[in-house]
Design a protein around this motif. Sequence first.
Motif, PDB file in Angstrom:
ATOM      1  N   TYR A 104       0.883  -0.989  -0.034  1.00  0.00           N
ATOM      2  CA  TYR A 104      -0.018  -0.088  -0.065  1.00  0.00           C
ATOM      3  C   TYR A 104       0.750   1.148  -0.040  1.00  0.00           C
ATOM      4  CZ  TYR A 104       0.900   0.351   4.839  1.00  0.00           C
ATOM      5  OH  TYR A 104       1.678   0.822   6.289  1.00  0.00           O
ATOM      6  N   TYR A 122      -4.398   0.317  -1.695  1.00  0.00           N
ATOM      7  CA  TYR A 122      -3.967  -1.241  -1.510  1.00  0.00           C
ATOM      8  C   TYR A 122      -3.633  -1.663  -3.201  1.00  0.00           C
ATOM      9  CZ  TYR A 122      -3.768  -1.765   3.299  1.00  0.00           C
ATOM     10  OH  TYR A 122      -3.580  -1.592   4.608  1.00  0.00           O
ATOM     11  N   LEU A 124      -3.316  -5.627  -4.467  1.00  0.00           N
ATOM     12  CA  LEU A 124      -3.413  -7.140  -3.976  1.00  0.00           C
ATOM     13  C   LEU A 124      -2.961  -7.980  -4.986  1.00  0.00           C
ATOM     14  CD1 LEU A 124      -6.889  -6.849  -2.303  1.00  0.00           C
ATOM     15  CD2 LEU A 124      -4.791  -6.169  -1.324  1.00  0.00           C
ATOM     16  N   TRP A 138     -10.454  -0.392   0.076  1.00  0.00           N
ATOM     17  CA  TRP A 138     -10.307  -0.698   1.284  1.00  0.00           C
ATOM     18  C   TRP A 138      -9.175   0.321   1.833  1.00  0.00           C
ATOM     19  CZ3 TRP A 138     -14.064  -3.478   1.457  1.00  0.00           C
ATOM     20  CH2 TRP A 138     -14.384  -4.641   0.117  1.00  0.00           C
ATOM     21  N   VAL A 141      -5.997  -3.625   4.869  1.00  0.00           N
ATOM     22  CA  VAL A 141      -6.160  -4.978   4.507  1.00  0.00           C
ATOM     23  C   VAL A 141      -4.972  -5.808   5.155  1.00  0.00           C
ATOM     24  CG1 VAL A 141      -5.689  -6.602   2.365  1.00  0.00           C
ATOM     25  CG2 VAL A 141      -6.888  -4.512   2.319  1.00  0.00           C
ATOM     26  N   ALA A 150      -8.535 -12.357   2.171  1.00  0.00           N
ATOM     27  CA  ALA A 150      -7.868 -11.247   3.150  1.00  0.00           C
ATOM     28  C   ALA A 150      -9.299 -10.605   3.899  1.00  0.00           C
ATOM     29  CB  ALA A 150      -7.496  -9.996   2.240  1.00  0.00           C
ATOM     30  N   VAL A 152     -10.582  -7.082   5.264  1.00  0.00           N
ATOM     31  CA  VAL A 152     -10.643  -5.555   4.675  1.00  0.00           C
ATOM     32  C   VAL A 152     -11.555  -4.913   5.377  1.00  0.00           C
ATOM     33  CG1 VAL A 152     -10.025  -6.481   2.394  1.00  0.00           C
ATOM     34  CG2 VAL A 152     -12.343  -6.395   2.787  1.00  0.00           C
TER      35      VAL A 152
END
Length: 414
Positions: A104, A122, A124, A138, A141, A150, A152
């Motif tokens: 992030y 973020y 992912l 989000w 996370v 995950a 969140v």
Amino acid sequence: MNVEELVRETLRDQADGQPPAPPGLADRVLGAHRRRRNRRLASVAAATAAVVAIAVGVPLLDSATGTDARPSGALDSGGVRAHPDQSPPRDRIGAGDTVLAAYYTAELQQRTDERGVAARTYWLLDPRTGKYKKDARWSFVTVAPGLKTAAVLERNLPAHRIGLLDLATGEVERWIPVRHGVGGLAFSYDGTRLLATTYGENPDLRVKERLHDEDGRTTWMWGVRFGDSSRSGFYDLDVASGAGSWSPVAPDRDLNPRADFAYSRNARSVYAQYIGGRDGLQQFYDLEGHKTVPPADEKFLRSDVPARLSPSGRLAALGLTKEVAGNPGKSYSSVRDPRTGKEITKVRGGHLLAWADDKHLIAWERVTSLEEEYRPRLVLVTIGSDEVVPLSGVREPDKPGALRESWQPVFARR
């Protein structure tokens, strides 16, 4: 006893202490073996080429998959997936049993003339493509072991529900409602429980403070007020059912605004950073929220060294002990016996982030001299060796005046 003997003794102790295998384990192992065998057939040529590369000391770079470099001593599983030309990373990075599951960045979002929020964005890991994909939904996370799920939190913190996100589909499979607003999350080591830290207000709030520079001029900078944390307690939740309880924790003046809880290795207690503490900057609590002594194997750890205990639990990652002046990137951290605190050895790396296995760690290591601005890259380091394998490109420095934070890694076990 040297490090090699300690690691071997650790594995023997683990084997002696293991309970009988559960029913059906052999069938599951054989099925997994057959699947891995099929994948390995397709990678024999690449593996052979990697061995040749190691023999001459030159890592191979595959333009599609990145570097497959093998440091001294075989990794437990997973090998090394590196992209030293990428910062922030675009393609999967991992080593041994640890994967960069997400990362992030943070940037100030001003709300009023005096207040703002350090909002995270973020990226992912998509397990189907092996690439990092931006997901702006989000504010927080954390990824469970296994890289399938995950936990969140939505954009506005503190949040009143926790999402369990399927990383393959990108969809929330289930929401866990909570009465007390949540600002931080952490899975237990085995991934069966979820710890949710509760706050009265957004833990990422920032306030303007008037500072005086050397010339006596007045400037404005974005910062945080130490001791202003609104942390109120934590939920200890069962991931499968969502059931659990909330435990209040009395506010403490020696806290940063964000002071999230995390589980101890055995999940029988929790800890958080405690700036005024003497026990490695960490304070432990039982699951009812009362202060307690650290577990025997965690009392010498530090909350600001994320790697903590090795997979076997027999080695402890501690903080930076030495930086070689005039030699950018050459720094060392301490590896100790977690029960006695006695140093076993030093290992390369200025900030130990995660264990890849019992002999290898992932770390930040700076590439600039001590007189220059701090700029690190992710590296794989090996106990008993000075060898360093770059995993990522060099991260740009943070910009505190503008409150723009460069990418920060989120690791998870395979």
